[in-house]
Structures are given as C-alpha cells and as structure tokens.
Design a protein around this motif. Structure first.
Motif, PDB file in Angstrom:
ATOM      1  N   LEU A  17       0.828  -1.209   0.000  1.00 32.70           N
ATOM      2  CA  LEU A  17       0.000   0.000   0.000  1.00 32.70           C
ATOM      3  C   LEU A  17       0.860   1.256   0.000  1.00 32.70           C
ATOM      4  CD1 LEU A  17      -2.829  -1.022   2.496  1.00 32.70           C
ATOM      5  CD2 LEU A  17      -2.987  -0.828   0.009  1.00 32.70           C
ATOM      6  N   PHE A  18       1.963   1.196   0.733  1.00 32.80           N
ATOM      7  CA  PHE A  18       2.870   2.355   0.744  1.00 32.80           C
ATOM      8  C   PHE A  18       3.443   2.603  -0.656  1.00 32.80           C
ATOM      9  CE2 PHE A  18       7.254   3.931   1.048  1.00 32.80           C
ATOM     10  CZ  PHE A  18       7.021   5.163   1.638  1.00 32.80           C
ATOM     11  N   ALA A  19       3.861   1.504  -1.318  1.00 33.93           N
ATOM     12  CA  ALA A  19       4.417   1.655  -2.661  1.00 33.93           C
ATOM     13  C   ALA A  19       3.356   2.173  -3.636  1.00 33.93           C
ATOM     14  CB  ALA A  19       4.980   0.317  -3.137  1.00 33.93           C
ATOM     15  N   ILE A  20       2.157   1.563  -3.590  1.00 38.53           N
ATOM     16  CA  ILE A  20       1.083   2.000  -4.493  1.00 38.53           C
ATOM     17  C   ILE A  20       0.701   3.446  -4.198  1.00 38.53           C
ATOM     18  CG2 ILE A  20      -1.321   1.626  -5.119  1.00 38.53           C
ATOM     19  CD1 ILE A  20      -0.886  -1.348  -4.614  1.00 38.53           C
ATOM     20  N   GLY A  21       0.573   3.766  -2.897  1.00 41.20           N
ATOM     21  CA  GLY A  21       0.230   5.134  -2.526  1.00 41.20           C
ATOM     22  C   GLY A  21       1.271   6.138  -2.966  1.00 41.20           C
ATOM     23  N   SER A  22       2.547   5.766  -2.797  1.00 41.14           N
ATOM     24  CA  SER A  22       3.627   6.680  -3.196  1.00 41.14           C
ATOM     25  C   SER A  22       3.596   6.922  -4.699  1.00 41.14           C
ATOM     26  CB  SER A  22       4.980   6.102  -2.773  1.00 41.14           C
ATOM     27  OG  SER A  22       5.046   5.942  -1.380  1.00 41.14           O
ATOM     28  N   VAL A  23       3.450   5.832  -5.462  1.00 41.31           N
ATOM     29  CA  VAL A  23       3.396   5.978  -6.918  1.00 41.31           C
ATOM     30  C   VAL A  23       2.162   6.779  -7.330  1.00 41.31           C
ATOM     31  CG1 VAL A  23       3.155   4.714  -9.094  1.00 41.31           C
ATOM     32  CG2 VAL A  23       4.728   3.888  -7.348  1.00 41.31           C
ATOM     33  N   GLY A  24       1.019   6.470  -6.666  1.00 40.22           N
ATOM     34  CA  GLY A  24      -0.207   7.196  -7.005  1.00 40.22           C
ATOM     35  C   GLY A  24      -0.110   8.681  -6.694  1.00 40.22           C
ATOM     36  N   VAL A  25       0.402   9.006  -5.506  1.00 41.24           N
ATOM     37  CA  VAL A  25       0.543  10.421  -5.129  1.00 41.24           C
ATOM     38  C   VAL A  25       1.525  11.121  -6.069  1.00 41.24           C
ATOM     39  CG1 VAL A  25       1.379  11.971  -3.337  1.00 41.24           C
ATOM     40  CG2 VAL A  25      -0.094  10.045  -2.731  1.00 41.24           C
ATOM     41  N   TYR A  26       2.629  10.436  -6.355  1.00 43.68           N
ATOM     42  CA  TYR A  26       3.615  11.043  -7.264  1.00 43.68           C
ATOM     43  C   TYR A  26       3.007  11.272  -8.645  1.00 43.68           C
ATOM     44  CZ  TYR A  26       7.757  11.462 -10.220  1.00 43.68           C
ATOM     45  OH  TYR A  26       8.685  11.901 -11.137  1.00 43.68           O
ATOM     46  N   SER A  27       2.286  10.250  -9.146  1.00 43.04           N
ATOM     47  CA  SER A  27       1.663  10.386 -10.471  1.00 43.04           C
ATOM     48  C   SER A  27       0.625  11.503 -10.466  1.00 43.04           C
ATOM     49  CB  SER A  27       1.011   9.063 -10.875  1.00 43.04           C
ATOM     50  OG  SER A  27       1.971   8.022 -10.918  1.00 43.04           O
ATOM     51  N   TYR A  28      -0.155  11.563  -9.380  1.00 41.80           N
ATOM     52  CA  TYR A  28      -1.199  12.595  -9.297  1.00 41.80           C
ATOM     53  C   TYR A  28      -0.588  13.989  -9.348  1.00 41.80           C
ATOM     54  CZ  TYR A  28      -4.658  15.664  -7.150  1.00 41.80           C
ATOM     55  OH  TYR A  28      -5.495  16.708  -6.880  1.00 41.80           O
ATOM     56  N   TYR A  29       0.431  14.212  -8.544  1.00 36.80           N
ATOM     57  CA  TYR A  29       1.011  15.556  -8.495  1.00 36.80           C
ATOM     58  C   TYR A  29       1.784  15.889  -9.766  1.00 36.80           C
ATOM     59  CZ  TYR A  29      -0.419  16.421  -3.730  1.00 36.80           C
ATOM     60  OH  TYR A  29      -1.164  16.651  -2.609  1.00 36.80           O
ATOM     61  N   LYS A  30       2.400  14.870 -10.379  1.00 37.93           N
ATOM     62  CA  LYS A  30       3.064  15.132 -11.659  1.00 37.93           C
ATOM     63  C   LYS A  30       2.046  15.474 -12.732  1.00 37.93           C
ATOM     64  CE  LYS A  30       6.811  14.934 -12.570  1.00 37.93           C
ATOM     65  NZ  LYS A  30       7.861  15.977 -12.552  1.00 37.93           N
ATOM     66  N   GLU A  31       0.932  14.740 -12.772  1.00 35.14           N
ATOM     67  CA  GLU A  31      -0.122  15.048 -13.733  1.00 35.14           C
ATOM     68  C   GLU A  31      -0.744  16.404 -13.436  1.00 35.14           C
ATOM     69  OE1 GLU A  31      -1.207  13.657 -16.451  1.00 35.14           O
ATOM     70  OE2 GLU A  31       0.302  12.071 -16.373  1.00 35.14           O
ATOM     71  N   LYS A  32      -0.921  16.699 -12.145  1.00 36.65           N
ATOM     72  CA  LYS A  32      -1.473  17.999 -11.773  1.00 36.65           C
ATOM     73  C   LYS A  32      -0.539  19.119 -12.216  1.00 36.65           C
ATOM     74  CE  LYS A  32      -3.014  20.670  -7.761  1.00 36.65           C
ATOM     75  NZ  LYS A  32      -3.191  20.659  -6.285  1.00 36.65           N
ATOM     76  N   GLU A  33       0.749  18.910 -11.993  1.00 38.73           N
ATOM     77  CA  GLU A  33       1.727  19.921 -12.410  1.00 38.73           C
ATOM     78  C   GLU A  33       1.709  20.104 -13.919  1.00 38.73           C
ATOM     79  OE1 GLU A  33       6.572  20.639 -12.157  1.00 38.73           O
ATOM     80  OE2 GLU A  33       5.629  18.987 -11.060  1.00 38.73           O
ATOM     81  N   ALA A  34       1.646  18.959 -14.657  1.00 37.83           N
ATOM     82  CA  ALA A  34       1.616  19.046 -16.115  1.00 37.83           C
ATOM     83  C   ALA A  34       0.333  19.728 -16.599  1.00 37.83           C
ATOM     84  CB  ALA A  34       1.734  17.643 -16.716  1.00 37.83           C
ATOM     85  N   LEU A  35      -0.807  19.383 -15.954  1.00 36.56           N
ATOM     86  CA  LEU A  35      -2.074  19.990 -16.347  1.00 36.56           C
ATOM     87  C   LEU A  35      -2.054  21.495 -16.084  1.00 36.56           C
ATOM     88  CD1 LEU A  35      -5.033  19.725 -17.268  1.00 36.56           C
ATOM     89  CD2 LEU A  35      -5.634  19.345 -14.866  1.00 36.56           C
ATOM     90  N   LEU A  36      -1.562  21.888 -14.915  1.00 37.50           N
ATOM     91  CA  LEU A  36      -1.488  23.316 -14.615  1.00 37.50           C
ATOM     92  C   LEU A  36      -0.589  24.036 -15.608  1.00 37.50           C
ATOM     93  CD1 LEU A  36      -1.258  23.282 -10.702  1.00 37.50           C
ATOM     94  CD2 LEU A  36      -3.221  23.888 -12.114  1.00 37.50           C
ATOM     95  N   SER A  37       0.522  23.355 -15.950  1.00 37.88           N
ATOM     96  CA  SER A  37       1.431  23.967 -16.921  1.00 37.88           C
ATOM     97  C   SER A  37       0.744  24.145 -18.269  1.00 37.88           C
ATOM     98  CB  SER A  37       2.686  23.097 -17.067  1.00 37.88           C
ATOM     99  OG  SER A  37       3.558  23.639 -18.030  1.00 37.88           O
ATOM    100  N   ARG A  38       0.019  23.100 -18.727  1.00 36.20           N
ATOM    101  CA  ARG A  38      -0.700  23.208 -20.000  1.00 36.20           C
ATOM    102  C   ARG A  38      -1.790  24.277 -19.920  1.00 36.20           C
ATOM    103  NH1 ARG A  38      -0.473  17.537 -19.672  1.00 36.20           N
ATOM    104  NH2 ARG A  38      -2.654  17.448 -19.011  1.00 36.20           N
ATOM    105  N   THR A  39      -2.498  24.310 -18.796  1.00 33.61           N
ATOM    106  CA  THR A  39      -3.570  25.305 -18.645  1.00 33.61           C
ATOM    107  C   THR A  39      -3.006  26.722 -18.672  1.00 33.61           C
ATOM    108  OG1 THR A  39      -4.830  23.723 -17.321  1.00 33.61           O
ATOM    109  CG2 THR A  39      -5.479  26.037 -17.191  1.00 33.61           C
ATOM    110  N   PHE A  40      -1.914  26.934 -17.954  1.00 35.95           N
ATOM    111  CA  PHE A  40      -1.296  28.260 -17.963  1.00 35.95           C
ATOM    112  C   PHE A  40      -0.789  28.609 -19.363  1.00 35.95           C
ATOM    113  CE2 PHE A  40      -0.658  27.962 -13.212  1.00 35.95           C
ATOM    114  CZ  PHE A  40      -1.432  29.071 -12.921  1.00 35.95           C
ATOM    115  N   ASP A  41      -0.251  27.603 -20.067  1.00 39.62           N
ATOM    116  CA  ASP A  41       0.203  27.869 -21.439  1.00 39.62           C
ATOM    117  C   ASP A  41      -0.959  28.307 -22.319  1.00 39.62           C
ATOM    118  OD1 ASP A  41       2.782  27.246 -20.757  1.00 39.62           O
ATOM    119  OD2 ASP A  41       2.709  25.188 -21.527  1.00 39.62           O
ATOM    120  N   GLN A  42      -2.119  27.639 -22.156  1.00 37.59           N
ATOM    121  CA  GLN A  42      -3.290  28.022 -22.944  1.00 37.59           C
ATOM    122  C   GLN A  42      -3.776  29.417 -22.552  1.00 37.59           C
ATOM    123  OE1 GLN A  42      -6.035  24.850 -22.176  1.00 37.59           O
ATOM    124  NE2 GLN A  42      -5.016  23.410 -23.563  1.00 37.59           N
ATOM    125  N   LEU A  43      -3.768  29.703 -21.252  1.00 36.39           N
ATOM    126  CA  LEU A  43      -4.192  31.038 -20.818  1.00 36.39           C
ATOM    127  C   LEU A  43      -3.233  32.105 -21.337  1.00 36.39           C
ATOM    128  CD1 LEU A  43      -5.230  30.322 -17.117  1.00 36.39           C
ATOM    129  CD2 LEU A  43      -6.746  30.786 -19.053  1.00 36.39           C
TER     130      LEU A  43
END
Length: 596
Positions: A17-43
């Motif tokens: 669970l720790f490994a899955i949670g770590s990967v999930g949290v990391y993936s979530y924040y990386k995707e969030k960072e990428a999405l914010l970056s794309r959104t700011f680029d569009q804005l």
C-alpha cells in the motif's frame, strides 16, 4: 498471539500500500503539475492573442486618425468650423463641403468603433459630431469638456503623431472615455486645431469576447482588461454592466499594473479560485492590465478524473496484491507452522518425527535441519533412556550386592559366633562351678569377637575414620587395607588444604576412589596403582593410573559390572567432570574434577 502468517500479510500489505500510494501520489502531483502547466500555457496564449488584437486595434485607429487628418477636405471642414463658429451649427448646409461632411460621417460611422468626432481649435472652442445620430448633429461642448480636451492636447502638445489616452470630461459624473487625438499644424509648425475620436467601449468588448477557433474558451475562461484605477475596462462574462463598475483588486492586477508578466492561482473579483495569466498592456498613453483566467475547479476536472482513476486502479492493484500476498504468505508460513507443531511434539517428548522437504530454499534447509535434529534427539533420548535403565539397574544391583554382602558377613561372621556362644552357655548350665568359669571366659571371648565383627561390618558400610578424621585419613586407611589384603602396590599423593569438606562430597568421593580401586583389582590385573587427590582453586582433582591390561574405550567393556556407571553418576551429582583414557595393553587412567 499473532502468527507469522498474519504478520507477513500485514507487513507485505502495508509495504504494498505504501508503494502504491507513493506511486499514485507522485503520479497525481506530476499530472497535476503538467495539467497546470498546459492550462497556464493556454491562458498565456489566449492572453497574448487578445493583447495582440487590442494593440492592433489601437494601431488601426491611429492609422484611421492619421489618414483622416491628411485629407484636404477634412482640413477645409475644420477651417470652416473655426471661421464660422456658432454660425457653422446654425447655417443651412448648402456649402460645397457638405458632400465631404457626409463622406466623413459615413466613413467614421461605418467603422463601428467611434462614438463621436471632436474638434478643438486654438480659440478654445470645441465641437462634437455625434456619430450615433443623424447627420448634421454638431454640438458645442461644455466648458468642463473643453477643459478636459485642452488638458488632453497639452499633454501631447508637441506630438505630431496621433496618440491614445483616457480622458474624464466630468470627474463627478462621468467615467473615463478613450480618445485618439491628432494635433494639426500649419506649414510653419503652428498649432491649428486638434482632431479627436472617441472610441466606443463596445468595440473593445467585441475583441475581448470574440472567440478564436485556435484558442476556444471554456465555460469559465474569460479575458478582461483593468485600468490603473482597478476598474474593469471590458465586460465580465459573469457580471452585467461591469465596465467602470466592478473593481478588481487581485494579485494579478496588482502585479500587471506594476509591469510584471506572470501566472498564478488566486481568488478573482468574484472571490472564486482561478488560474490566471496576467500581463501589462501599455500603448501610447494607455496603461492597463490584461488577464486571462479560468476557474480552478473547471481546470482541475481532468486531474480529478485522473485522481479517481488512480484511486480505482490502486484499489484494484491492492486487492490483487492482497490475494497474491495472502497466497505467498501462506506458502511461506505453512512449513513454519508444521515445524512449530512438530517442535511442540518434541517439547512433549515425542522424538523422531520428520517432515517432507518441499522447497530448496532456506525453509527447506530449516526443515532438513529439523529432521536431523529430531532423529538425533530420538537417538539421544533412546540412549538416555538406556542409561537411565542401566543406572537404575546398577543402583538396584548395588543394593542387592550390599544386602548379599551384609547377609554373608552376618551369616559367616556373626552367625557362628553367636551360635557358639549360645551352645557354650547352654552347656555351662550342666557343668560344675570350676568348669563354668572356664566356659564363661570362652563366652566372653566370643562376645568380644562378635563386637569386633559388628564394627568391621559398620566400617564397610560407612568408614568411621571418614567422619572423625576426614577424607585424607580415610583414603590412607583404605589404601593400607587394600595392600594388606591384596598383592598390589598403591602410591597415594594427597595435597588437601582442609581436613573436612561437604559431607556429600566426602562420601561420594570416597566411594568413587573405592570403586575405582575395586575395578582395578577385579578387571585390570594391575600390579601398581598411582592415586593423587589435590585441591586447586576451589576444585578437587582426582587421578587414578594403573599398569593393567586396559580395554577399548569405544567398545562395550569386557565385563558387565556397574563400577564405571556408578562413578560417572556420582561425579554428575557433584556437578563434576569425568574422563576415562584407556587402550588395550596400556593401562587405564581416570581424571575427575569436582567443584568444592
């Protein structure tokens, strides 16, 4: 008590669970960072596109002003207005310039960007042509408006090119209007008039609300302008009639008016969290802020979907992992449970059981080691049981031998003496007095012999010298008695620091020496015996060495006596150490160490 199976399941599940949670949290924040970056680029793209169009719009309006100001007919109209004064407004429009009046009116009205045309001459007179009304609606401006135009001209007095600026005609009632001005000079450079065009706010709104197919706006995206007074210069998509009414005091506006370009997340003028790309918009006399924003909630919809997918996938992986971990944990723990069960049997005294070796790993090695241990314990237990039976038999045999010896001594020693004494006493009853005295003397002699025999029997059972004089004297008496009755030489060396030791130690050690000498006399065929008993550092060290025939120590003794067993048993009871060294033809050596 928790089992190793439960521990393995819990530990592996937590780790998984720790490994899955770590990967999930990391993936979530990386995707969030990428999405914010794309959104700011569009804005940023939308903001730059709108900014470019606004600046292009201003440039086009300046171009209109430059073109209009160069027309000779416009100069004549302005000259006519300057010379005619109020008569220009009251006369019948029969001037040859009427057609140019209509041309100018139609040109400016068709542009759709202007509200009115303003004329300011050097005599401080000002006129306006309302482009929203029918033709010939020239009006004279009020003093406050004239003064505002004069200030507008004076701020750009020496400029020959068109310029743009916001002007407030009546600070108490009106909001700023956007003017494009152009100073008209004669050939000598003397100021003649100023021509100005008031830009319609709707023209700005049309640009800000026009959707670009390359940058389609979502439901909550808006691009708007804010002046240096923090009031909107373009309409809001969410609030009606917001121009010059809605105040925007956000970090983005503050930074943009300071000349900073950037992007950030904060609450907008509606107090709703947004993602914002902001930038200053400076052109001629215009100093605005342009912002492109989207509601953070809408921008985060894809990342929320990704988050939910990560959670569902993590749960699925966790369930599958739990099943695999449970299977593997059971596979690892079952052999250990079997080992535990068999160990419990061994603890209960059930030896010799073995388990099937199912794997070739460490657990398999452990199972093999357990099987070997179980078999060895079985052999050892059987051996101990045999020794136990042998000890018990030796004790019983020793008791029986002692009884037999005592019986023999009573029968062969005391019996005849007492019987003889009885017969003599009976015969004395029928004899004369003189003969009776002689018989009584013989009976007294028999009683003395009987007493001595009883003492001998008692000494054999418990040597009296051991109790009265100690171990050293008892051993000396024992060696002397043996040499007096057997053809053997005994050399005794004693180095004891005490006369007496613990009662049990003295008795057991005396019996050990007595048993060792008896074994040598019975089985060794020796002629010499060397005995030594020393006290060194709270320990007694006894050594016996003979020159007898010896025997093979690894084979069963050639005789069936219990002497060696009795000696070993007594040494063990004293927590001592016993060592036998012998070989055929080389005699026998016994070493004993006993703690005091």
């Amino acid at each position: 008590m928790s089992s190793i199976y439960r521990k393995l399941v819990v530990y592996f599940l937590l780790l998984n669970l720790f490994a899955i949670g770590s990967v999930g949290v990391y993936s979530y924040y990386k995707e969030k960072e990428a999405l914010l970056s794309r959104t700011f680029d569009q804005l940023i793209s939308v903001r730059m596109e709108k900014k470019t169009r606004i600046i292009g719009f201003f440039r086009q309006r300046i171009s209109d002003m430059e073109n209009i100001s160069r027309l000779p007919q416009v100069r004549k109209i302005m000259s006519e207005v300057a010379t005619s004064g109020k008569g220009f407004l009251s006369r019948k429009n029969k001037s040859p310039l009427d057609q140019y009046h209509k041309y100018l009116f139609d040109y400016l009205k068709d542009a759709g960007c202007y509200t009115r045309l303003l004329l300011l001459d050097d005599a401080t007179r000002a006129y306006s042509l309302d482009l929203r009304s029918p033709f010939e609606k020239y009006q004279i401006l009020q003093p406050a408006e004239i003064k505002a135009l004069q200030n507008f001209r004076l701020a750009h007095e020496n400029k020959k090119k068109a310029f743009v600026k916001e002007v407030v005609f009546n600070p108490e009632r009106d909001h700023p209007v956007l003017l494009i001005g152009k100073n008209i000079f004669d050939k000598s450079g003397h100021f003649l008039e100023m021509l100005a065009l008031e830009i319609r706010p709707a023209a700005i709104n049309a640009i800000m609300f026009e959707n670009n197919p390359d940058n389609p706006l979502s439901n909550t995206v808006e691009v708007y302008l804010v002046g240096n007074d923090d009031l909107m210069r373009s309409n809001s998509r969410f609030l009606k009639n917001s121009v010059f009414k809605t105040k925007v005091k956000t970090p983005g506006v503050f930074r943009a008016l300071k000349g900073i370009t950037g992007q950030a997340q904060f609450k907008d003028y509606r107090n709703i969290p947004v993602l914002s790309a902001y930038s200053p918009l400076n052109f001629s006399g215009i100093h605005w802020a342009i912002l492109a924003e989207i509601d953070a909630k809408e921008a985060m919809i894809p990342i929320y979907s990704i988050r939910d997918n990560i959670i569902y996938l993590s749960l699925l992986i966790a369930l599958i992992s739990a099943a695999v971990i449970t299977f593997l944990s059971r596979k690892f723990s079952d052999p250990i449970k079997k080992l535990k069960a068999e160990t419990t049997k061994i603890a209960a005294g059930e030896y010799g059981n073995t388990l099937e070796v199912e794997t070739k790993d460490e657990i398999g090695e452990l199972t093999r080691s357990f099987n070997e241990m179980s078999v060895r314990l079985k052999v050892q237990a059987d051996k101990l049981e045999s020794e136990k039976k042998l000890r018990l038999r030796s004790v019983i045999d020793a008791q029986e031998e002692e009884r037999q010896r005592l019986s023999r001594e009573l029968h062969d020693g005391l019996g005849p003496l007492l019987l003889t004494g009885k017969m003599k006493l009976e015969s004395a009853l029928n004899t004369k007095k003189e003969a009776m005295k002689a018989t009584m003397g013989e009976v007294m002699k028999l009683f003395s012999d009987t007493v001595q025999e009883i003492r001998n029997i008692s000494n054999n059972m418990m040597p009296s010298g051991l109790k009265e004089f100690g171990l050293s004297i008892a051993l000396q008496n024992l060696c002397k008695e043996v040499m007096d009755n057997h053809p053997i030489k005994i050399h005794l060396v004693l180095d004891l620091k005490q006369n007496h030791y613990a009662k049990t130690t003295e008795i057991y050690l005396f019996r050990i020496v007595q048993e060792a000498i008896n074994n040598t006399l019975k089985h060794a065929g020796a002629r010499h015996i060397q005995l030594s008993l020393e006290e060194i550092e709270s320990h007694l060290f006894f050594t016996l060495r003979d020159d007898g025939r010896g025997f093979d120590a690894d084979s069963p003794p050639p005789h069936k006596g219990n002497g060696l067993i009795n000696m070993k048993e007594r040494v063990n009871l004293l927590n001592g150490y016993f060592e036998l060294t012998t070989s055929p033809g080389k005699g026998t050596k016994i070493d004993i160490e006993i703690p005091i």
